[in-house]
Design a protein around this motif. Structure first.
Motif, PDB file in Angstrom:
ATOM      1  N   VAL A 102       0.844  -1.192   0.000  1.00 32.78           N
ATOM      2  CA  VAL A 102       0.000   0.000   0.000  1.00 32.78           C
ATOM      3  C   VAL A 102       0.877   1.239   0.000  1.00 32.78           C
ATOM      4  O   VAL A 102       1.876   1.295   0.713  1.00 32.78           O
ATOM      5  N   PRO A 103       0.538   2.234  -0.809  1.00 32.76           N
ATOM      6  CA  PRO A 103       1.282   3.498  -0.744  1.00 32.76           C
ATOM      7  C   PRO A 103       1.173   4.122   0.634  1.00 32.76           C
ATOM      8  O   PRO A 103       0.138   3.988   1.309  1.00 32.76           O
ATOM      9  N   ASP A 104       2.210   4.807   1.035  1.00 28.72           N
ATOM     10  CA  ASP A 104       2.239   5.445   2.347  1.00 28.72           C
ATOM     11  C   ASP A 104       1.046   6.369   2.550  1.00 28.72           C
ATOM     12  O   ASP A 104       0.541   6.525   3.665  1.00 28.72           O
ATOM     13  N   ASP A 105       0.557   7.000   1.480  1.00 27.33           N
ATOM     14  CA  ASP A 105      -0.553   7.947   1.582  1.00 27.33           C
ATOM     15  C   ASP A 105      -1.768   7.348   2.288  1.00 27.33           C
ATOM     16  O   ASP A 105      -2.462   8.034   3.045  1.00 27.33           O
ATOM     17  N   TYR A 106      -2.064   6.080   2.008  1.00 26.72           N
ATOM     18  CA  TYR A 106      -3.295   5.483   2.511  1.00 26.72           C
ATOM     19  C   TYR A 106      -3.142   4.834   3.875  1.00 26.72           C
ATOM     20  O   TYR A 106      -4.139   4.450   4.497  1.00 26.72           O
ATOM     21  N   MET A 108      -2.072   6.047   6.835  1.00 21.35           N
ATOM     22  CA  MET A 108      -2.587   6.834   7.952  1.00 21.35           C
ATOM     23  C   MET A 108      -4.107   6.972   7.905  1.00 21.35           C
ATOM     24  O   MET A 108      -4.775   6.932   8.944  1.00 21.35           O
ATOM     25  N   ARG A 109      -4.664   7.119   6.730  1.00 20.14           N
ATOM     26  CA  ARG A 109      -6.094   7.423   6.596  1.00 20.14           C
ATOM     27  C   ARG A 109      -6.978   6.188   6.665  1.00 20.14           C
ATOM     28  O   ARG A 109      -8.033   6.197   7.305  1.00 20.14           O
ATOM     29  N   PHE A 110      -6.593   5.108   6.018  1.00 16.88           N
ATOM     30  CA  PHE A 110      -7.491   3.957   5.878  1.00 16.88           C
ATOM     31  C   PHE A 110      -7.059   2.704   6.650  1.00 16.88           C
ATOM     32  O   PHE A 110      -7.904   1.956   7.147  1.00 16.88           O
ATOM     33  N   LEU A 111      -5.765   2.443   6.713  1.00 19.32           N
ATOM     34  CA  LEU A 111      -5.308   1.138   7.196  1.00 19.32           C
ATOM     35  C   LEU A 111      -5.588   0.862   8.676  1.00 19.32           C
ATOM     36  O   LEU A 111      -5.914  -0.276   9.021  1.00 19.32           O
ATOM     37  N   TYR A 211      10.030  20.833  -1.940  1.00 17.39           N
ATOM     38  CA  TYR A 211      10.270  19.775  -0.954  1.00 17.39           C
ATOM     39  C   TYR A 211       9.890  18.434  -1.573  1.00 17.39           C
ATOM     40  O   TYR A 211       8.731  18.194  -1.899  1.00 17.39           O
ATOM     41  N   ASN A 212      10.881  17.587  -1.745  1.00 17.04           N
ATOM     42  CA  ASN A 212      10.682  16.246  -2.267  1.00 17.04           C
ATOM     43  C   ASN A 212      10.536  15.319  -1.067  1.00 17.04           C
ATOM     44  O   ASN A 212      11.517  14.929  -0.442  1.00 17.04           O
ATOM     45  N   CYS A 213       9.283  14.992  -0.738  1.00 16.75           N
ATOM     46  CA  CYS A 213       8.992  14.277   0.513  1.00 16.75           C
ATOM     47  C   CYS A 213       8.600  12.828   0.225  1.00 16.75           C
ATOM     48  O   CYS A 213       7.658  12.581  -0.525  1.00 16.75           O
ATOM     49  N   PRO A 214       9.292  11.869   0.827  1.00 15.56           N
ATOM     50  CA  PRO A 214       9.012  10.462   0.545  1.00 15.56           C
ATOM     51  C   PRO A 214       7.791   9.906   1.252  1.00 15.56           C
ATOM     52  O   PRO A 214       7.413   8.767   1.031  1.00 15.56           O
ATOM     53  N   SER A 215       7.151  10.676   2.127  1.00 13.60           N
ATOM     54  CA  SER A 215       6.004  10.159   2.873  1.00 13.60           C
ATOM     55  C   SER A 215       4.986  11.263   3.094  1.00 13.60           C
ATOM     56  O   SER A 215       5.311  12.459   3.098  1.00 13.60           O
ATOM     57  N   ALA A 228       5.120  25.294   2.059  1.00 12.38           N
ATOM     58  CA  ALA A 228       4.740  24.920   0.698  1.00 12.38           C
ATOM     59  C   ALA A 228       3.275  24.520   0.681  1.00 12.38           C
ATOM     60  O   ALA A 228       2.630  24.371   1.731  1.00 12.38           O
ATOM     61  N   MET A 229       2.738  24.352  -0.527  1.00 14.38           N
ATOM     62  CA  MET A 229       1.409  23.777  -0.701  1.00 14.38           C
ATOM     63  C   MET A 229       1.579  22.419  -1.364  1.00 14.38           C
ATOM     64  O   MET A 229       2.687  22.032  -1.750  1.00 14.38           O
ATOM     65  N   THR A 230       0.497  21.658  -1.486  1.00 21.11           N
ATOM     66  CA  THR A 230       0.606  20.320  -2.045  1.00 21.11           C
ATOM     67  C   THR A 230      -0.650  19.976  -2.827  1.00 21.11           C
ATOM     68  O   THR A 230      -1.630  20.726  -2.834  1.00 21.11           O
ATOM     69  N   ALA A 231      -0.627  18.848  -3.492  1.00 21.82           N
ATOM     70  CA  ALA A 231      -1.802  18.292  -4.167  1.00 21.82           C
ATOM     71  C   ALA A 231      -1.989  16.868  -3.654  1.00 21.82           C
ATOM     72  O   ALA A 231      -1.067  16.050  -3.754  1.00 21.82           O
ATOM     73  N   GLN A 232      -3.145  16.586  -3.071  1.00 19.80           N
ATOM     74  CA  GLN A 232      -3.405  15.285  -2.475  1.00 19.80           C
ATOM     75  C   GLN A 232      -4.848  14.870  -2.734  1.00 19.80           C
ATOM     76  O   GLN A 232      -5.693  15.697  -3.099  1.00 19.80           O
ATOM     77  N   LEU A 233      -5.140  13.582  -2.528  1.00 19.38           N
ATOM     78  CA  LEU A 233      -6.524  13.138  -2.587  1.00 19.38           C
ATOM     79  C   LEU A 233      -7.332  13.871  -1.518  1.00 19.38           C
ATOM     80  O   LEU A 233      -6.841  14.100  -0.408  1.00 19.38           O
ATOM     81  N   GLU A 234      -8.553  14.214  -1.845  1.00 20.29           N
ATOM     82  CA  GLU A 234      -9.357  15.050  -0.953  1.00 20.29           C
ATOM     83  C   GLU A 234      -9.528  14.433   0.428  1.00 20.29           C
ATOM     84  O   GLU A 234      -9.521  15.135   1.440  1.00 20.29           O
ATOM     85  N   SER A 235      -9.673  13.112   0.513  1.00 21.25           N
ATOM     86  CA  SER A 235      -9.886  12.466   1.807  1.00 21.25           C
ATOM     87  C   SER A 235      -8.647  12.493   2.692  1.00 21.25           C
ATOM     88  O   SER A 235      -8.731  12.243   3.891  1.00 21.25           O
TER      89      SER A 235
END
Length: 284
Positions: A102-106, A108-111, A211-215, A228-235
């Motif tokens: 699973v990508p790190d993105d998910y 914290m939110r789902f797992l 900022y090149n952030c690995p997580s 900085a600002m970012t682009a992420q899934l809304e959830s």
């Protein structure tokens, strides 16, 4: 020790169905009983077993009394424990190891919720979680289940969820007013980074990958302090951030698909049970 009458779990299951459906008729359909049978069960529960009024009528709806609300919590716990007992003792094959990617993105939110519920039902199953990008995960052959991000038209596996990619910054920051825009993203190998940069290029908006952030946790730390600002899934956007869009001169970003990929070479009842929990956990 005091002796109390026992409560049949079938009656508790009917009681929970009434509480959830709001009436005897719909509850009867849910537990496959007639309305009269449901009514008799509840009469026995109220008058003979607990000697407490559990329901009160509100028009066509049946509402729980204060005592009913108390029982509802216990009833759900009892039925859940009963399910765990059967899953653990009557299905001895439900023991083993499942490897998921699973990508790190998910994570914290789902797992957390998914793994917590799965562990309660199948406490003897070991889970190995591998966190990498979607591209890297799809190259691996050792994983039983893989959660990946795909763009529309490039799906693979079972659709878990569809979400829009959004621009976001800390609530009190004004990063979107800077030129060039400082971005905190997960490198150019990430789908989200590529799509965000392509959208800015098409709009003719200057930006820099500051900022090149690995997580995701690192991205959040950078954005939280207004660097900085970012682009992420809304959830995945925290409630104390601000979602940006056309009003701030930023281009609309595409919808993304979150997919679940099963390893066709390693099917098992354990893997399928976890897959079902993942599907439920990603429902909007």
């Amino acid at each position: 020790m005091s002796s109390y009458p026992s409560i049949d779990t079938d009656i508790l299951r009917t009681f929970v169905a009434i509480a959830e459906e709001g009436g005897f008729t719909k509850a009867g359909e849910k537990v496959n009983r007639t309305q009269s049978a449901v009514s008799m069960q509840m009469k026995r529960l109220e008058e003979d077993v607990l000697q407490r009024q559990l329901f009160e009528r509100d028009g066509r709806q049946m509402r729980l009394t204060a005592e009913g609300q108390v029982l509802l919590g216990y009833a759900r716990r009892i039925l859940k424990l009963q399910s765990e007992v059967f899953n653990t003792l009557r299905e001895p094959h439900m023991v083993g190891l499942v490897r998921i990617g699973v990508p790190d993105d998910y994570v914290m939110r789902f797992l957390p919720g998914i793994l917590s519920r799965f562990a309660q039902s199948y406490p003897l199953i070991q889970i190995e979680v591998n966190c990498e990008s979607s591209t890297q995960l799809l190259l691996r052959q050792d994983l039983d289940l893989t959660i990946v991000t795909r763009k529309p038209g490039d799906e693979i596996g079972q659709l878990l969820r569809q979400e829009r990619l959004v621009w976001a910054e800390a609530q009190n920051a004004a990063i979107h007013e800077q030129n060039p825009l400082p971005l905190a993203m997960d490198g150019m190998a990430c789908f989200c980074t590529q799509w965000a940069c392509n959208a800015l290029d098409a709009r003719g908006r200057d930006y820099r990958l500051a900022y090149n952030c690995p997580s995701l946790s690192t991205i959040m730390a950078v954005v939280n302090v207004g660097l900085a600002m970012t682009a992420q899934l809304e959830s995945l956007v925290p409630q104390d951030w601000r979602i940006l869009g056309e009003a701030e001169g930023l281009p609309q970003l595409p919808l993304l698909n979150i997919m679940l990929v099963r390893n066709a070479n390693k099917p098992s009842p354990i893997t399928e049970c976890l897959a079902e929990h993942i599907v439920d956990g990603f429902k909007p």
